[in-house]
Design an enzyme around this catalytic site. Structure first.
Site, PDB file in Angstrom:
ATOM      1  N   LYS A 155      33.458  43.297  50.681  1.00 29.31           N
ATOM      2  CA  LYS A 155      34.416  43.838  51.653  1.00 29.31           C
ATOM      3  C   LYS A 155      35.673  44.277  50.913  1.00 29.31           C
ATOM      4  O   LYS A 155      36.262  43.479  50.170  1.00 29.31           O
ATOM      5  CB  LYS A 155      34.805  42.770  52.678  1.00 29.31           C
ATOM      6  CG  LYS A 155      33.773  42.548  53.754  1.00 29.31           C
ATOM      7  CD  LYS A 155      34.338  41.607  54.821  1.00 29.31           C
ATOM      8  CE  LYS A 155      33.386  41.445  55.975  1.00 29.31           C
ATOM      9  NZ  LYS A 155      33.922  40.530  57.005  1.00 29.31           N
ATOM     10  N   LYS A 239      29.018  30.855  49.335  1.00 30.50           N
ATOM     11  CA  LYS A 239      29.379  32.117  49.990  1.00 30.50           C
ATOM     12  C   LYS A 239      28.327  33.187  49.692  1.00 30.50           C
ATOM     13  O   LYS A 239      27.928  33.949  50.576  1.00 30.50           O
ATOM     14  CB  LYS A 239      30.766  32.602  49.549  1.00 30.50           C
ATOM     15  CG  LYS A 239      31.036  34.002  50.113  1.00 30.50           C
ATOM     16  CD  LYS A 239      32.439  34.457  50.244  1.00 30.50           C
ATOM     17  CE  LYS A 239      32.469  35.830  50.918  1.00 30.50           C
ATOM     18  NZ  LYS A 239      33.756  36.469  50.939  1.00 30.50           N
TER      19      LYS A 239
HETATM   20  N1  LIG Z   1      37.559  40.987  50.731  1.00 29.48           N
HETATM   21  C1  LIG Z   1      37.407  39.775  51.192  1.00 29.48           C
HETATM   22  O1  LIG Z   1      36.292  39.342  51.527  1.00 29.48           O
HETATM   23  C2  LIG Z   1      38.600  38.886  51.299  1.00 29.48           C
HETATM   24  C3  LIG Z   1      38.447  37.521  51.559  1.00 29.48           C
HETATM   25  C4  LIG Z   1      39.581  36.720  51.584  1.00 29.48           C
HETATM   26  C5  LIG Z   1      40.842  37.271  51.370  1.00 29.48           C
HETATM   27  N2  LIG Z   1      40.949  38.606  51.119  1.00 29.48           N
HETATM   28  C6  LIG Z   1      42.262  39.218  50.884  1.00 29.48           C
HETATM   29  O2  LIG Z   1      42.819  38.619  49.726  1.00 29.48           O
HETATM   30  C7  LIG Z   1      44.249  38.742  49.808  1.00 29.48           C
HETATM   31  C8  LIG Z   1      44.871  37.438  49.381  1.00 29.48           C
HETATM   32  O3  LIG Z   1      44.491  37.188  48.053  1.00 29.48           O
HETATM   33  P1  LIG Z   1      45.326  36.195  47.128  1.00 29.48           P
HETATM   34  O4  LIG Z   1      45.605  34.956  47.869  1.00 29.48           O
HETATM   35  O5  LIG Z   1      44.641  36.157  45.829  1.00 29.48           O
HETATM   36  O6  LIG Z   1      46.746  36.922  47.030  1.00 29.48           O
HETATM   37  P2  LIG Z   1      47.408  37.825  45.885  1.00 29.48           P
HETATM   38  O7  LIG Z   1      46.471  38.824  45.370  1.00 29.48           O
HETATM   39  O8  LIG Z   1      48.688  38.303  46.479  1.00 29.48           O
HETATM   40  O9  LIG Z   1      47.703  36.778  44.726  1.00 29.48           O
HETATM   41  C9  LIG Z   1      48.597  35.724  44.953  1.00 29.48           C
HETATM   42  C10 LIG Z   1      49.697  35.683  43.903  1.00 29.48           C
HETATM   43  O10 LIG Z   1      49.171  35.091  42.722  1.00 29.48           O
HETATM   44  C11 LIG Z   1      49.466  35.903  41.593  1.00 29.48           C
HETATM   45  N3  LIG Z   1      48.387  35.655  40.641  1.00 29.48           N
HETATM   46  C12 LIG Z   1      47.086  35.976  40.772  1.00 29.48           C
HETATM   47  N4  LIG Z   1      46.390  35.483  39.748  1.00 29.48           N
HETATM   48  C13 LIG Z   1      47.251  34.825  38.950  1.00 29.48           C
HETATM   49  C14 LIG Z   1      47.120  34.071  37.754  1.00 29.48           C
HETATM   50  N5  LIG Z   1      45.929  33.855  37.189  1.00 29.48           N
HETATM   51  N6  LIG Z   1      48.233  33.543  37.197  1.00 29.48           N
HETATM   52  C15 LIG Z   1      49.445  33.707  37.808  1.00 29.48           C
HETATM   53  N7  LIG Z   1      49.631  34.380  38.941  1.00 29.48           N
HETATM   54  C16 LIG Z   1      48.542  34.939  39.509  1.00 29.48           C
HETATM   55  C17 LIG Z   1      49.560  37.303  42.141  1.00 29.48           C
HETATM   56  O11 LIG Z   1      50.327  38.136  41.303  1.00 29.48           O
HETATM   57  C18 LIG Z   1      50.240  37.049  43.485  1.00 29.48           C
HETATM   58  O12 LIG Z   1      51.617  36.943  43.309  1.00 29.48           O
HETATM   59  C19 LIG Z   1      44.576  39.127  51.231  1.00 29.48           C
HETATM   60  O13 LIG Z   1      44.971  40.475  51.257  1.00 29.48           O
HETATM   61  C20 LIG Z   1      43.261  38.948  51.981  1.00 29.48           C
HETATM   62  O14 LIG Z   1      43.123  39.847  53.050  1.00 29.48           O
HETATM   63  C21 LIG Z   1      39.865  39.411  51.074  1.00 29.48           C
END
Ligand SMILES: NC(=O)c1ccc[n+]([C@@H]2O[C@H](COP(=O)([O-])OP(=O)(O)OC[C@H]3O[C@@H](n4cnc5c(N)ncnc54)[C@H](O)[C@@H]3O)[C@@H](O)[C@H]2O)c1
Length: 380
Positions: A155, A239
């Site tokens: 997705k 998953k």
């Molecule tokens: N496609 C899907 O099936 C699916 C499922 C669940 C969530 N999502 C989407 O995922 C998004 C949320 O993802 P998230 O929680 O990863 O948020 P994000 O991508 O904003 O990452 C969170 C924070 O962590 C930082 N970060 C990431 N990896 C890091 C690392 N290794 N070291 C230091 N900092 C790091 C990023 O820069 C950011 O500030 C939402 O937009 C949600 O809709 C999609």
């Protein structure tokens, strides 16, 4: 932060099947995998060009190792980093990125690499889905949430003013490379958000996984080099098995990937109502508590499930206070979002409940009834 092949152990390899089409892919989980990105990106194909898409936090930490690995495999690389955070998941940024691929002369045989959290994965994945009607992409998820959830299942989406993920597609990655070493730099709060999604996988499909997470919280927060990859791989496998059964979310009767919405109906509403106060995973944790309470209230399962979920959230250092989101102004805000849920089919939402841990059930419910049911069943 560098990861090198010499520091790596043998990765765990999982297959995600997309049966109706020749679009199955492998998910590799292990230490040091980022340094093998180039090998993955050129497996079974001539090296061409790669668009490495990341955010400005992640590119500083892992851009060099990723880029060097791609270049060492003979790929010519363009790198683009968006601002970190959900605000980058919008059509304007999507079109800018597509425009940059055009300007750099990428073609149908080239590849997009998503290096980052779920925001980057969803955005770069949609870029790959739309550019020239779809080119290959590789997911290199760097947040725990993206590793165990967002990167697997195909997705991809951006948000619209009317709601999250409203402009999207199914575009299956060619491969997913989960290097658990990168979690060393992930802030604890973000790690906790990923743990909430792992807990959801346990609640849906495996009591053992649910219990292991609670038992090993200390080791998980300490980024234990053995336990972390193992539990991540189990969560991904749970998953992957679900999305392989229903790659395009078409299965009815609660048999398919719709069950992955466990905790998300109320969780998403709380997240939206909280503004920036709660992260997605934290709100999903509260949504799991809500799902447990509602399952008991509806007679789906024995009493005691809510207490079990609260104990697990506490062990995983996640918020547990649900009731403040059910009353007063906060309750009204949650109710407003619930009644606008995009997953509403006619007058009902497909609420995912549990007959017990590992036993998901669907409950068609009018959205307006969810909050009153939760209030009435409050243990207070
Ligand atoms: N496609 C899907 O099936 C699916 C499922 C669940 C969530 N999502 C989407 O995922 C998004 C949320 O993802 P998230 O929680 O990863 O948020 P994000 O991508 O904003 O990452 C969170 C924070 O962590 C930082 N970060 C990431 N990896 C890091 C690392 N290794 N070291 C230091 N900092 C790091 C990023 O820069 C950011 O500030 C939402 O937009 C949600 O809709 C999609």
């Amino acid at each position: 932060m560098t990861t090198s092949p010499s520091s790596s152990t043998k990765p765990l390899v999982l297959d995600v099947r997309v049966p109706s089409q020749d679009l199955s892919y492998q998910v590799r989980v292990g230490s040091g995998l980022l340094a093998r990105l180039g090998t993955e990106a050129t497996r079974g194909r001539e090296p061409g060009r790669a668009a490495l898409i990341s955010d400005t936090n992640v590119i500083k930490l892992y851009g060099t190792v990723a880029r060097q690995s791609l270049e060492a495999a003979g790929l010519s690389v363009i790198t683009r980093a968006v601002e970190p955070g959900e605000a980058s998941k919008r059509p304007e940024v999507l079109l800018e990125l597509v425009g940059e691929l055009v300007a750099a002369g990428l073609g149908r045989r080239d590849v997009v690499v998503a290096l980052g959290g779920g925001v980057v994965g969803d955005l770069a994945g949609l870029v790959a889905a739309l550019f020239m009607r779809g080119i290959d992409f590789i997911q290199c998820p760097t947040s725990l949430l993206a590793q165990v959830d967002a990167s697997v299942g195909g997705k991809v989406a951006v948000d619209l003013p009317g709601g999250k993920n409203l402009l999207g597609a199914f575009h299956f990655p060619r491969a997913v490379l989960i290097d658990t070493d990168v979690l060393q730099t992930l802030p604890d709060r973000e790690l906790g958000c990923g743990l909430a999604e792992m807990l959801k996988h346990g609640a849906l499909f495996s009591v053992e996984h649910f219990e292991q997470l609670c038992e090993h919280t200390e080791a998980l927060y300490a980024r234990d080099p053995v336990l972390l990859p193992r539990l991540v791989a189990i969560s991904v496998a749970l998953k992957a098995a679900c999305v392989s059964r229903d790659p395009l979310e078409l299965a009815g009767g609660g048999k398919g990937r719709v069950v992955l919405n466990l905790g998300h109906t109320v969780g998403h509403a709380i997240e939206a109502a909280s503004g920036l106060a709660l992260r997605h995973g934290e709100a999903v944790g509260l949504g799991l508590r809500a799902a447990a309470r509602l399952s008991v209230a509806k007679g789906l399962c024995e009493p005691g499930l809510e207490e079990r979920v609260v104990a697990a959230l506490t062990a995983l250092r996640l918020p547990t206070e649900l009731d403040p989101w059910l009353h007063g102004e906060q309750g009204e805000a949650v109710q407003r979002v619930l009644c606008n849920d995009k997953k509403r089919a006619g007058a009902t939402v497909t609420f995912i409940g549990l007959a017990g841990l590992g036993e998901p059930r669907t409950l068609p419910l009018p959205p307006a009834e969810i909050l009153p049911l939760l209030r009435d069943a409050s243990p207070r």
